[in-house]
Motif scaffolding. Structure first.
Motif, PDB file in Angstrom:
ATOM      1  N   ALA A   1       1.181   2.490   3.890  1.00 20.95           N
ATOM      2  CA  ALA A   1       0.199   3.554   3.689  1.00 20.95           C
ATOM      3  C   ALA A   1       0.351   4.648   4.743  1.00 20.95           C
ATOM      4  O   ALA A   1       0.834   4.406   5.856  1.00 20.95           O
ATOM      5  CB  ALA A   1      -1.214   2.984   3.755  1.00 20.95           C
TER       6      ALA A   1
ATOM      7  N   ALA B   1      -7.863  -2.731  -0.510  1.00 18.11           N
ATOM      8  CA  ALA B   1      -7.304  -1.385  -0.537  1.00 18.11           C
ATOM      9  C   ALA B   1      -6.248  -1.226  -1.622  1.00 18.11           C
ATOM     10  O   ALA B   1      -5.943  -0.107  -2.042  1.00 18.11           O
ATOM     11  CB  ALA B   1      -6.688  -1.052   0.826  1.00 18.11           C
ATOM     12  N   SER B   2      -5.703  -2.333  -2.088  1.00 18.79           N
ATOM     13  CA  SER B   2      -4.569  -2.295  -3.015  1.00 18.79           C
ATOM     14  C   SER B   2      -5.033  -2.280  -4.466  1.00 18.79           C
ATOM     15  O   SER B   2      -6.198  -2.548  -4.790  1.00 18.79           O
ATOM     16  CB  SER B   2      -3.664  -3.510  -2.791  1.00 18.79           C
ATOM     17  N   ASP B   3      -4.083  -2.015  -5.359  1.00 20.14           N
ATOM     18  CA  ASP B   3      -4.375  -2.045  -6.792  1.00 20.14           C
ATOM     19  C   ASP B   3      -4.605  -3.456  -7.301  1.00 20.14           C
ATOM     20  O   ASP B   3      -5.095  -3.641  -8.423  1.00 20.14           O
ATOM     21  CB  ASP B   3      -3.226  -1.387  -7.563  1.00 20.14           C
TER      22      ASP B   3
ATOM     23  N   LEU C   1       0.814  -1.211   0.000  1.00 21.03           N
ATOM     24  CA  LEU C   1       0.000   0.000   0.000  1.00 21.03           C
ATOM     25  C   LEU C   1       0.851   1.267   0.000  1.00 21.03           C
ATOM     26  O   LEU C   1       0.359   2.346   0.341  1.00 21.03           O
ATOM     27  CB  LEU C   1      -0.940  -0.004   1.212  1.00 21.03           C
TER      28      LEU C   1
ATOM     29  N   LYS D   1      -0.290   5.165  -0.699  1.00 20.25           N
ATOM     30  CA  LYS D   1      -1.735   5.364  -0.523  1.00 20.25           C
ATOM     31  C   LYS D   1      -2.028   6.029   0.825  1.00 20.25           C
ATOM     32  O   LYS D   1      -1.329   5.804   1.814  1.00 20.25           O
ATOM     33  CB  LYS D   1      -2.480   4.032  -0.613  1.00 20.25           C
ATOM     34  N   SER D   2      -3.080   6.845   0.822  1.00 20.09           N
ATOM     35  CA  SER D   2      -3.572   7.468   2.046  1.00 20.09           C
ATOM     36  C   SER D   2      -4.934   6.873   2.371  1.00 20.09           C
ATOM     37  O   SER D   2      -5.807   6.802   1.498  1.00 20.09           O
ATOM     38  CB  SER D   2      -3.696   8.982   1.869  1.00 20.09           C
ATOM     39  N   ILE D   3      -5.111   6.443   3.629  1.00 24.32           N
ATOM     40  CA  ILE D   3      -6.288   5.650   3.989  1.00 24.32           C
ATOM     41  C   ILE D   3      -6.902   6.169   5.286  1.00 24.32           C
ATOM     42  O   ILE D   3      -6.196   6.411   6.269  1.00 24.32           O
ATOM     43  CB  ILE D   3      -5.910   4.166   4.173  1.00 24.32           C
TER      44      ILE D   3
ATOM     45  N   GLY E   1     -10.786   5.422  -6.328  1.00 26.76           N
ATOM     46  CA  GLY E   1     -10.277   4.835  -5.100  1.00 26.76           C
ATOM     47  C   GLY E   1     -11.149   3.696  -4.629  1.00 26.76           C
ATOM     48  O   GLY E   1     -12.035   3.221  -5.354  1.00 26.76           O
TER      49      GLY E   1
ATOM     50  N   ASP F   1      -7.101   7.861  -0.768  1.00 24.76           N
ATOM     51  CA  ASP F   1      -7.237   6.849  -1.814  1.00 24.76           C
ATOM     52  C   ASP F   1      -8.199   5.745  -1.401  1.00 24.76           C
ATOM     53  O   ASP F   1      -8.788   5.086  -2.251  1.00 24.76           O
ATOM     54  CB  ASP F   1      -5.871   6.211  -2.110  1.00 24.76           C
ATOM     55  N   VAL F   2      -8.323   5.535  -0.086  1.00 26.86           N
ATOM     56  CA  VAL F   2      -9.121   4.431   0.452  1.00 26.86           C
ATOM     57  C   VAL F   2      -9.820   4.918   1.712  1.00 26.86           C
ATOM     58  O   VAL F   2      -9.229   5.636   2.522  1.00 26.86           O
ATOM     59  CB  VAL F   2      -8.233   3.212   0.810  1.00 26.86           C
TER      60      VAL F   2
END
Length: 250
Positions: A32, A229-231, A5, A8-10, A134, A82-83
């Motif tokens: 993240a 949460a991941s791609d 992650l 990414k910002s969650i 997202g 992003d999540v």
């Protein structure tokens, strides 16, 4: 360990304890930048303090003003989400009941947090994610799928509603690159369920209905949350991912 992650910002709601705290902490370990949020702001800050590149934010999901302020604080810190994990919830053991015995106040209190709170979290998540896309992850329950929650009318109804909200949001925003999925943990031992876990008879009864033969732990939920949460989950939306030890297969 590969950081799945990184970059990414969650945001995770209900991250002061239990599943939310475990998942948010795992996200941080996966690289993240994580916002731990909770109605108990002090708990959110304590949980975030143990992780790198993490902050705590007070957020009462049942209060739209609180939700708006939290998202504004996050944006004001220069964090582009992003999540979002809509995880916060309550289960009013000793008060929730079969429908004929259920007090209206218990019904309303449960819906305010679990269903309205999830709606508000997701509403503002979509606004935050628009233009970039997202992932939104909601926390469901077997009680919203089977008769497992027969004694918990309010809780079970809110979780069924969350499953429906997941599909609706997924369909509405797929073309904007916003994915929505629900994770459905089975009986998971956290502070939310101490009235069961502290009662040997009740605990044995529920564990007997789990084919894998043991209760879940917050760690059991982390992996599927990381995936969503991941791609790696770029083509997954509108689905319910069950992590229940086989409980809903019975």
């Amino acid at each position: 360990m590969q950081e799945r992650l990184a970059g990414k910002s969650i945001l995770v709601t209900g991250a002061g304890s239990g599943i939310g705290k475990a998942v948010a902490t795992r996200f941080a370990h996966e690289g993240a930048a994580v916002v731990f949020s909770d109605r108990d702001g002090a708990a959110a800050h304590r949980a975030a303090a143990s992780c790198r590149d993490a902050i705590g934010v007070e957020l009462d999901v049942s209060d739209e003003g609180s939700v708006e302020r939290a998202y504004a604080e996050i944006a004001g810190r220069g964090i582009a989400l992003d999540v979002v994990v809509a995880n916060a919830g309550v289960q009013l053991f000793g008060h929730d009941a079969p429908v004929a015995d259920l007090d209206l106040d218990v019904w309303k209190r449960t819906l305010d947090v679990n269903l309205t709170g999830t709606f508000l979290t997701v509403k503002h998540a979509v606004r935050a994610l628009r233009g970039r896309g997202g992932s939104i992850i909601l926390t469901g329950s077997p009680t919203g799928l089977t008769g497992e929650g027969a004694e918990f009318t309010a809780y079970s109804t809110t979780k069924a509603g969350i499953h429906g909200l997941t599909r609706t949001v997924a369909a509405a925003y797929a073309r904007e690159g916003i994915r929505a999925n629900a994770v459905v943990p089975g009986y998971t031992e956290t502070p939310l369920v101490t009235s069961i876990s502290d009662d040997p008879e009740s605990r044995a009864a529920i564990v007997s209905r789990i084919p894998l033969g043991r209760p879940g732990t917050p760690a059991d939920v982390e992996g599927i949350m990381v995936f969503l949460a991941s791609d790696e989950a770029a083509f997954a939306t509108g689905s319910l991912f069950r992590v229940d030890g086989g409980m809903t297969t019975l």
